[in-house]
Design an enzyme around this catalytic site. Sequence first.
Site: not given
Length: 656
Positions: A289-290
């Site tokens: 997600k990052v």
Amino acid sequence: MSQREPSSIFASCCLFFVPMDGLSARATKLMKPRVLEMGGRVEDQLTVIFSGDLTQQEEDDNDVIDLEQDDERVMNPVVTHLIVARSVNSDSFLRYLGRHDISEAMIARLHVVTDGWVTDSIKKKQRLNEKDHQFPYHSVASSPALSRQATPTQSPPPPSPPLTPPDPPLPLALAASGGATVPRVPAVKMEASIPEVKMEVCSAHGGGGEEEEYHHTRPSMERNRRLAKMFKQLSSVYKAIATEPSQDFQRYRHYSRISEIVSTWPEPIESVQDLRPLRGCYGAKTDEKVNEFFRTGSSQRLAHLLSDERTKAFMEFQQIWHVGAAESNKLYRRGLRTLADVKRHPEYLSTDLQRRCLKYVEDFQKKMTRAEVEEAHQQVCSVAERLYPGELHIVLTGSYRRGDAQTKDIDFLITRHDDREVADEVNRIVDSLSHDGFMTDTLVLSPGCGFGAKSEHKSVTFYGVCRPRKGGPLRRIDMWMQHRSEYAFALLHCTGSAQFNITMRTHADKMGLQLTQHKLAKVIEATGSKQGARRSGQSRNLTHEGPPIPCETEEEIFTAMGLRYRPPPQRFHDRDFGAECHEAIAHRKLTWYWPDGGAVDSSGEPLAKRRKKDDIPRPPIVDQLLVRQQHQLQLKRERAMAAGNLKGAMMALKGA
DNA sequence: AAACAAACAAGA
DNA sequence: TCTTGT
DNA sequence: GTTT
Ligand SMILES: [Mg+2]
């Protein structure tokens, strides 16, 4: 407060938009024309060259300030208002001033307000009070509690720092700890501010280059802030739809943690490499997600969730206080989809409390300034002082105490100066405040008698609604009252943050201790896993507690748990807190002091070192702790044995 | 595959 | 006990 | 959600 003619509401105002966080662009496009239209003036130079004739220099229309040149520049004298984006970090702002050779003193006579002041004034068609939109950049608390400006046209003098120490101390020594001298204390303590006002924990552009525009591919404090916001949104969504200790509930917990860690990250996150060392809350999914965020500036998963009909409905329903996931589910299954639907069909709600709270939805969304919180404190204190002269200690806690510039509610902790049990003080204070029109509703009030199940001492909980300012919004207000011997634990508890409390208590658990809002105690015996307890229909495991470890101050609680003290502004689960907890476990030796002695002294060594500066010698009990590994292995063995799982037991034993 | 889980108060 | 809240 |  305002001028009648909309076209002149900004008369005699000269605005400068501080070009941080993209405000410059937004200002030019949206606000500037409206401000001009409404009689105001907008400057695009913060400083002018000082050469004796300021009016002339003002015409100097270079749009680039060349900081290299040696011309002496001074504050543009016609500017009356500095407009700062609300998201800007106070430190960044001060650095910005620094680069323009402007001291805090030079802008002391100006209004320094957030962009909200401009937009709201435009919207309301009247010049709003600057005080309510101050951009709190000072290194001291922003506003004295009682002095309200009658007119917005005069700039307030810079606030003076509070004379009191940051922590509201318990005024009297515990009787149990021996005959300490009793300092004379003010009857009802008005003090509650802390010297540091923390801005939004993290914000725009910390690492230089403040005036560059944000981009998700470039590391910046602003990028940190937006990443944290993404995780916060994920956490909110999963909290809204998670009905039990489920997958979604775990996701909610996870995203809360990672959001708080990212939002307090002390420097711009350069890449995922920076985050990878985080243990326990940074795995493959989060990493992805990052990465996605750094690539695209958002998360598809989040976007999908936010556009999902069910999710949207749940989030809307839960704007109603005391409507959670389960209640939302009921409403959804009955075909309701929006808040308006619920308002049309209040009979679908299951309690009167929820129906009553329908009317608070709009006001409870709004945040308030520290000034308003301080005003509420004054009002509560004056009523308390009238009813109980000299008897009560009343402090502001919650996010206010942590230094947040804006808060959603007002949290009080009350304790008696003496050792008497809590009685009906809160009830009477609330009654009186209701009579005055300050308190407008009671959402929850613990019964006037009876003892809390988990404490020797009675405590009182009050959740309510108040209106601190005439004509202003209604606000959530909480009051807790506990016995003096529990003051430090209660203060730690209601100062939070929530995530910080969870981490503290998890740490206590790993140390073989149990921390609550009432006490810190050693766990003598724990049986089975928490999951096991749930399966077998118990709400929790049976534990036998050792004697409580008395702590008079928050500092002593930290010490007793082998942690360094953290002042309220640092009370969040940040990057270093996990590491520090682990360190504390590694030390595995703590010294606890009981008020009365009979102590064993196995190592003897830390006796003098750990002494606090007070005069009353307290005999120490030195205790080798059952540390996490041992503790957990012990539990594992017991579980395995109980299940007749020989292999598991062998494994566990081998681990030992 | 299974464990992990803050701790408590209030109210229906 | 379930749900919600701190 | 992550970890064992
Ligand atoms: Mg609060």
